[in-house]
Design an enzyme around this catalytic site. Structure first.
Site, short mmCIF file in Angstrom:
data_model
loop_
_atom_site.label_atom_id
_atom_site.label_comp_id
_atom_site.label_asym_id
_atom_site.label_seq_id
_atom_site.Cartn_x
_atom_site.Cartn_y
_atom_site.Cartn_z
N LYS A 142 63.25 72.87 29.40
CA LYS A 142 64.70 72.76 29.57
C LYS A 142 65.24 71.81 28.50
O LYS A 142 64.67 70.76 28.25
CB LYS A 142 64.96 72.21 30.99
CG LYS A 142 66.37 72.43 31.48
CD LYS A 142 66.45 72.31 32.99
CE LYS A 142 67.90 72.38 33.43
NZ LYS A 142 68.06 72.52 34.87
N GLU A 169 70.61 75.74 51.24
CA GLU A 169 71.68 75.16 52.07
C GLU A 169 71.48 75.47 53.55
O GLU A 169 71.73 74.62 54.40
CB GLU A 169 73.04 75.67 51.60
CG GLU A 169 73.52 75.09 50.27
CD GLU A 169 72.90 75.72 49.04
OE1 GLU A 169 72.18 76.74 49.18
OE2 GLU A 169 73.15 75.22 47.92
N ARG A 176 77.07 79.25 52.11
CA ARG A 176 75.75 79.82 52.40
C ARG A 176 75.31 79.53 53.83
O ARG A 176 74.48 80.22 54.39
CB ARG A 176 74.72 79.17 51.46
CG ARG A 176 74.68 79.74 50.07
CD ARG A 176 74.02 81.09 50.13
NE ARG A 176 74.30 81.86 48.95
CZ ARG A 176 73.53 81.90 47.88
NH1 ARG A 176 72.43 81.18 47.83
NH2 ARG A 176 73.85 82.66 46.87
C1 LIG Z 1 73.59 78.26 46.33
C2 LIG Z 1 73.65 77.28 45.18
N1 LIG Z 1 73.36 75.99 45.41
C3 LIG Z 1 73.42 75.10 44.39
C4 LIG Z 1 73.77 75.51 43.13
C5 LIG Z 1 73.91 74.50 42.00
N2 LIG Z 1 72.96 74.73 40.91
C6 LIG Z 1 73.32 75.34 39.77
S1 LIG Z 1 72.06 75.50 38.71
C7 LIG Z 1 71.00 74.75 39.76
C8 LIG Z 1 69.57 74.54 39.35
C9 LIG Z 1 68.92 75.82 39.05
O1 LIG Z 1 67.61 75.58 38.65
P1 LIG Z 1 66.79 76.75 37.96
O2 LIG Z 1 67.02 78.02 38.68
O3 LIG Z 1 65.39 76.30 37.83
O4 LIG Z 1 67.47 76.90 36.54
P2 LIG Z 1 67.44 75.86 35.29
O5 LIG Z 1 68.78 75.22 35.27
O6 LIG Z 1 66.34 74.89 35.51
O7 LIG Z 1 67.22 76.71 34.12
C10 LIG Z 1 71.64 74.38 40.93
C11 LIG Z 1 71.00 73.66 42.06
C12 LIG Z 1 74.07 76.88 42.95
N3 LIG Z 1 74.45 77.36 41.76
N4 LIG Z 1 74.00 77.74 43.99
#
Ligand SMILES: Cc1ncc(C[n+]2csc(CCOP(=O)(O)OP(=O)(O)O)c2C)c(N)n1
Length: 649
Positions: A287, A371, A399
């Protein structure tokens, strides 16, 4: 900083077809141009920096192997789609990404045929991709479907529901698992640990590929030796990893592979495509790749505000925000109340809960992007006597609607839901607006909904909610804390608000939460105006504090002193507080004109909070205009206003 004009290869990419002619060196050069463009534009507009930098090579490999838009690529969350946008005909629009009127920071079907599915909330990609693939089968249409999901999004239960169904259906779905060990903060849970065990072998994999090539090349004994080695390797893998989780779900598993090696990924993706079975391709990425600060601190650079371009530092956030007030209130209470615990669904940083974790070690639970689980887990904690506060963004609380109803509100468990980003949310657009929670939860029995107008009120409300003996929601916007008013410090009485301005005017503004300060500004402006002109409109301001319940007799008593009442909330009008109060006042007190204003029911694209409020006529200027026009146009009659003052932001 790299300017677009200095770019050569990216300038020639009009569609993904153009990258198919690039050789390894061309792709490598294109990747670094894309990275520079992302750093440059996110530096100015803000956005999801680290996630996008991590998937540049993966994006190129996907577009090299698959034929978008005939083949569909479904990005989970969609926050990592910038490279995809840059090479799918939106290079010229990229400067305006996340800006008002510009392209979205998330995939949008309306924006391009290359955006196969709208996303923003996590863990939906496998379900959507499977549905699309099945529809293509039923309709006799061809084309591949690929879901790209991060290890963070894989912690969401829905992803597993989809894996289970997909394995059962057996359609040729390609799931690319982008494993960078990070959600927004470090990823959590057994799934994450499991992936780490799998990906620990990525270096082994590189060495193994080299050995394989050498062995296969040996004259005469090569193929025999290779077949024997494959058997040994399988046995070793089974011994090391027992069973593979994905193969148990009915998927073929390929990986882990280096997610920055385009040629390696192209090879494996081609194989995956040719298998005609469900397959998981496990890709390991870094990342923030290519931007030192983001690689070192991917959590800080996950989503950034505009940066100072010279040194890449993140601009300091405004001195005091509602989130910070929440964070401080949690620490204050946590220091003397051992029963207070915090639960978050992968949003520790966004809710400012790191300070609670530091002050009260072992009492913050990050459950992953889950959630539904967060809410019911908290209900379990409360059932045994702890005092959980579940910190969620308003939009993501959607959610867990049934968990809030079934596991918290009905059994009256002492769970406090702290809903941050409640109201107009800047920059992320339709999927992230926090304007639906009031309408969603107002009808739930025994679930008070409080909305503070200031930092002091937030602290007061959190205390009240924790001591109320039942569940409660405290919702607050992503905004700097407004000026304190003496009224905001008055003790909380369930269902009742407080007067922030009271001078015996003919009009009363009843404002909820963050809109109370806007109403105060409008009232002050009207007063100044009328003092200058020797007449004109003035209005008192009552901060409602509660969206639910409402002490109806108390409120009607207050309303009876006015000719007209305007109710304001930072939420959708349909099903909101205003709709409820208009119907209450007009049925029980027809003499009083009752009007309501919030967000009319339609999607709201990106813009700043101020722009969104202004477009809906909910800023101080808009509120004052509403009072003036109500007094002018219908001095005696009763009107219902459910219209926005302006167009889209
Ligand atoms: C239901 C929900 N909860 C929380 C989020 C906030 N959120 C956006 S990106 C993220 C992390 C995602 O991690 P990953 O899938 O590993 O992607 P990366 O950013 O590491 O590439 C979160 C928690 C969201 N988009 N949707």
């Amino acid at each position: 900083m790299v300017s677009f004009s200095a770019m050569s290869i990216l300038d020639t990419i009009e569609s993904p077809g153009d990258i198919k002619r690039l050789d390894a060196a061309g792709l490598k050069a294109l990747a670094s141009e894309i990275r520079a463009a992302i750093i440059d534009v996110v530096g100015r507009n803000g956005g999801h920096l680290a996630s996008n930098l991590g998937v540049v090579e993966l994006t190129l490999a996907l577009h090299k192997v698959f034929e978008s838009p005939k083949d569909a690529i479904v990005w989970d969350v969609g926050h990592q789609c910038y490279a995809h946008k840059l090479i799918t005909g939106r290079r010229d629009l990229f400067e305006g990404i996340r800006r008002s009127g510009g392209i979205s920071g998330f995939p949008k079907r309306d924006e391009s045929p290359h955006d196969a599915f709208d996303t923003g909330h996590a863990s939906t990609s496998i379900s959507a991709a499977l549905g699309m693939l099945e529809a293509r089968r039923v309709l006799g249409e061809g084309g591949e479907v690929v879901a790209v999901i991060g290890d963070g999004a894989l912690t969401g239960g829905m992803a597993f529901e989809a894996l289970s169904h997909a394995g059962h259906m057996g359609l040729p779905l390609v799931v690319v698992l982008n494993d960078n060990k990070m959600s927004i903060s470090a990823n959590v849970g057994a799934i994450s640990r499991y992936l780490s065990r799998l990906s620990a072998t990525v270096r082994y994999q590189v060495i193994r590929d080299r050995v394989d090539r050498v062995v296969k090349g040996l004259p005469r004994v090569g193929s025999f030796l290779y077949a024997w080695m494959v058997r040994i390797k399988r046995a070793m893998k089974a011994l090391l990893f027992k069973e593979n989780l994905f193969s148990d779900f009915g998927f073929e598993y390929a990986g882990p592979i280096d997610g920055h090696d385009i040629a390696g990924m192209v090879r494996v993706l081609r194989e995956a495509k040719s298998l005609r079975k469900p397959v998981v391709v496990h890709v390991v990425t870094r990342k923030g790749r290519g931007f030192g600060l983001a690689e070192e601190n991917p959590s800080l650079y996950h989503g950034v505000s505009p940066m100072r371009c010279t040194d890449g530092e993140v601009e300091p956030v405004a001195p005091s925000t509602f989130t910070e007030a929440f964070s401080r209130a949690m620490v204050r209470r946590g220091c003397f109340d051992d029963r207070l615990v915090a639960v978050t669904a992968a949003m520790t940083k966004g809710l400012g809960l790191e300070s609670f974790a530091a002050a009260c070690p072992g009492r913050l639970y990050d459950v992953g992007i889950a959630e539904e689980h967060a809410v019911t887990f908290a209900a379990g904690l409360a059932a045994q006597g702890l005092r959980p506060v579940v910190g969620l963004y308003s939009t993501f609380s959607q959610r867990a609607v049934d968990q809030i109803f079934h596991d918290v509100a009905l059994p009256r468990l002492r769970v406090v839901l702290a809903l941050d980003r409640a109201g107009a949310v800047a920059d992320d657009g339709e999927t992230h607006q926090g304007i639906y929670d009031i309408a969603l939860f107002r009808s739930f029995p025994g679930l008070p909904i409080l909305a503070p107008a200031s930092a002091a009120e937030l602290g007061l409300f959190l205390e009240w909610a924790l001591d109320s003996g039942g569940p409660a929601i405290v919702r607050f916007p992503k905004a700097p804390c407004p000026r304190e008013e003496a009224a905001y410090s008055q003790p909380v009485e369930e269902g009742r608000g407080v007067f922030a301005r009271r001078s015996g005017a003919e009009s009363l503004i009843i404002a909820l939460g963050g809109l109370a300060p806007c109403a105060v500004d409008a009232s002050d402006a009207l007063l100044r105006e009328s003092a200058q002109s020797g007449g004109g409109s003035v209005a008192d301001v009552y901060s409602a504090r509660f969206a639910s319940p409402i002490d109806e007799d108390f409120l009607l008593d207050i309303a009876s002193a006015y000719r007209r009442v305007l109710i304001l909330e930072e939420g959708v009008e349909r099903g909101g507080l205003g709709e409820g109060l208009v119907s209450l006042i007009s049925s029980r007190m027809p003499r009083v004109e009752a009007m309501a204003a919030g967000f009319p029911a339609r999607p709201y694209p990106q813009g700043s909070r101020d722009e969104l409020l202004a477009a809906a006529g909910l800023d101080a200027i808009g509120i004052a205009a509403r009072i003036r026009s109500a007094e002018r146009s219908r001095p005696g009659g009763r009107i219902y206003m459910f219209k926005a003052a302006g167009g889209s932001p």
